[in-house]
Design a protein around this motif. Structure first.
Motif, PDB file in Angstrom:
ATOM      1  N   ARG A  57       0.857  -1.189   0.000  1.00 31.89           N
ATOM      2  CA  ARG A  57       0.000   0.000   0.000  1.00 31.89           C
ATOM      3  C   ARG A  57       0.886   1.230   0.000  1.00 31.89           C
ATOM      4  O   ARG A  57       2.008   1.218   0.504  1.00 31.89           O
ATOM      5  N   ASP A  58       0.352   2.291  -0.573  1.00 30.11           N
ATOM      6  CA  ASP A  58       1.067   3.560  -0.602  1.00 30.11           C
ATOM      7  C   ASP A  58       0.732   4.409   0.615  1.00 30.11           C
ATOM      8  O   ASP A  58       1.564   5.143   1.115  1.00 30.11           O
ATOM      9  N   LEU A  59      -0.515   4.296   1.065  1.00 30.20           N
ATOM     10  CA  LEU A  59      -0.967   5.035   2.237  1.00 30.20           C
ATOM     11  C   LEU A  59      -1.714   4.098   3.162  1.00 30.20           C
ATOM     12  O   LEU A  59      -2.376   3.159   2.706  1.00 30.20           O
ATOM     13  N   GLU A  60      -1.604   4.362   4.443  1.00 30.88           N
ATOM     14  CA  GLU A  60      -2.441   3.666   5.422  1.00 30.88           C
ATOM     15  C   GLU A  60      -3.101   4.741   6.264  1.00 30.88           C
ATOM     16  O   GLU A  60      -2.447   5.687   6.699  1.00 30.88           O
ATOM     17  N   ALA A  61      -4.402   4.609   6.449  1.00 34.58           N
ATOM     18  CA  ALA A  61      -5.166   5.613   7.182  1.00 34.58           C
ATOM     19  C   ALA A  61      -6.116   4.928   8.153  1.00 34.58           C
ATOM     20  O   ALA A  61      -6.582   3.824   7.894  1.00 34.58           O
ATOM     21  N   HIS A  62      -6.398   5.608   9.236  1.00 36.93           N
ATOM     22  CA  HIS A  62      -7.385   5.132  10.203  1.00 36.93           C
ATOM     23  C   HIS A  62      -8.515   6.156  10.252  1.00 36.93           C
ATOM     24  O   HIS A  62      -8.269   7.359  10.341  1.00 36.93           O
ATOM     25  N   PHE A  63      -9.717   5.645  10.157  1.00 42.95           N
ATOM     26  CA  PHE A  63     -10.906   6.481  10.326  1.00 42.95           C
ATOM     27  C   PHE A  63     -11.629   5.975  11.562  1.00 42.95           C
ATOM     28  O   PHE A  63     -11.770   4.761  11.755  1.00 42.95           O
ATOM     29  N   TYR A  64     -12.057   6.876  12.398  1.00 38.96           N
ATOM     30  CA  TYR A  64     -12.744   6.506  13.632  1.00 38.96           C
ATOM     31  C   TYR A  64     -14.221   6.858  13.498  1.00 38.96           C
ATOM     32  O   TYR A  64     -14.572   8.017  13.296  1.00 38.96           O
ATOM     33  N   THR A  65     -15.059   5.835  13.589  1.00 35.73           N
ATOM     34  CA  THR A  65     -16.497   6.023  13.392  1.00 35.73           C
ATOM     35  C   THR A  65     -17.266   5.356  14.520  1.00 35.73           C
ATOM     36  O   THR A  65     -16.818   4.351  15.088  1.00 35.73           O
ATOM     37  N   PRO A  66     -18.445   5.889  14.841  1.00 39.70           N
ATOM     38  CA  PRO A  66     -19.267   5.243  15.862  1.00 39.70           C
ATOM     39  C   PRO A  66     -19.840   3.929  15.336  1.00 39.70           C
ATOM     40  O   PRO A  66     -20.243   3.841  14.179  1.00 39.70           O
ATOM     41  N   SER A  67     -19.853   2.912  16.183  1.00 41.44           N
ATOM     42  CA  SER A  67     -20.435   1.634  15.778  1.00 41.44           C
ATOM     43  C   SER A  67     -21.951   1.751  15.767  1.00 41.44           C
ATOM     44  O   SER A  67     -22.530   2.578  16.472  1.00 41.44           O
ATOM     45  N   ALA A  68     -22.590   0.932  14.980  1.00 41.86           N
ATOM     46  CA  ALA A  68     -24.050   0.977  14.861  1.00 41.86           C
ATOM     47  C   ALA A  68     -24.716   0.481  16.131  1.00 41.86           C
ATOM     48  O   ALA A  68     -25.794   0.949  16.496  1.00 41.86           O
ATOM     49  N   ALA A  69     -24.085  -0.447  16.822  1.00 42.24           N
ATOM     50  CA  ALA A  69     -24.727  -1.080  17.975  1.00 42.24           C
ATOM     51  C   ALA A  69     -24.760  -0.188  19.209  1.00 42.24           C
ATOM     52  O   ALA A  69     -25.796  -0.035  19.847  1.00 42.24           O
ATOM     53  N   ASP A  70     -23.634   0.429  19.563  1.00 42.18           N
ATOM     54  CA  ASP A  70     -23.575   1.125  20.842  1.00 42.18           C
ATOM     55  C   ASP A  70     -22.910   2.504  20.791  1.00 42.18           C
ATOM     56  O   ASP A  70     -22.642   3.090  21.824  1.00 42.18           O
ATOM     57  N   ASP A  71     -22.674   3.012  19.619  1.00 40.74           N
ATOM     58  CA  ASP A  71     -22.053   4.319  19.426  1.00 40.74           C
ATOM     59  C   ASP A  71     -20.638   4.438  19.999  1.00 40.74           C
ATOM     60  O   ASP A  71     -20.137   5.547  20.174  1.00 40.74           O
ATOM     61  N   ASN A  72     -19.996   3.305  20.326  1.00 39.81           N
ATOM     62  CA  ASN A  72     -18.590   3.366  20.696  1.00 39.81           C
ATOM     63  C   ASN A  72     -17.779   3.693  19.455  1.00 39.81           C
ATOM     64  O   ASN A  72     -18.125   3.286  18.354  1.00 39.81           O
TER      65      ASN A  72
END
Length: 144
Positions: A57-72
């Motif tokens: 891979r050329d880039l690695e990224a992390h996206f942080y999103t709320p889970s559908a079940a418990d909004d964690n």
């Protein structure tokens, strides 16, 4: 008196997509991922030759999103592979990117992008792989 806070806009029509290859295409995608809210964004520099010194891979990224079940908040790991070309991207190049990605545990998304276009066999293969693998959204991205 000029307004120092005035920002200049870059119009997509003025971006020379056909000229974006190698480092330039990777940089374009780096800043796009940053603008999309990527965290822990890592630009992996590859080597010369046929090997994958960048680890597939050329880039690695992390996206942080709320889970559908418990909004964690849950991290999603994305790999972005850039294919700057003058012609179409061959299906084997996308297949190789997918094989590299499948070796990574807990990878959520692979994005293969190009400054030109993907061949019809490439698009067909991605659609079939997506259907048969049961993975998330298939993503075909032409242009930065």
């Amino acid at each position: 008196m000029a307004d120092d806070n005035l920002k200049e806009w870059v119009l997509p029509a003025s971006i020379p997509f056909s000229e974006l290859k190698g480092k330039d295409l990777e940089e374009c995608l780096y800043w796009l991922m940053d603008a999309m809210g990527a965290k822990d964004l890592e630009w992996r520099t590859g080597g010369s030759g046929g090997g994958a010194a960048d680890g597939g891979r050329d880039l690695e990224a992390h996206f942080y999103t709320p889970s559908a079940a418990d909004d964690n908040i849950e991290p999603q790991i994305w790999w972005i592979e850039c294919k700057g070309r003058t012609g179409t991207v061959d299906a084997n190049e996308v297949k190789n990117a997918v094989v590299n990605a499948q070796a990574k545990d807990k990878l959520d998304c692979i994005v293969v992008t190009t400054n030109t276009q993907f061949s019809n066999p490439t698009i067909d293969w991605v659609k079939e792989w997506h259907r048969s693998s049961g993975c998330g959204t298939a993503l075909i991205w032409n242009g930065c």
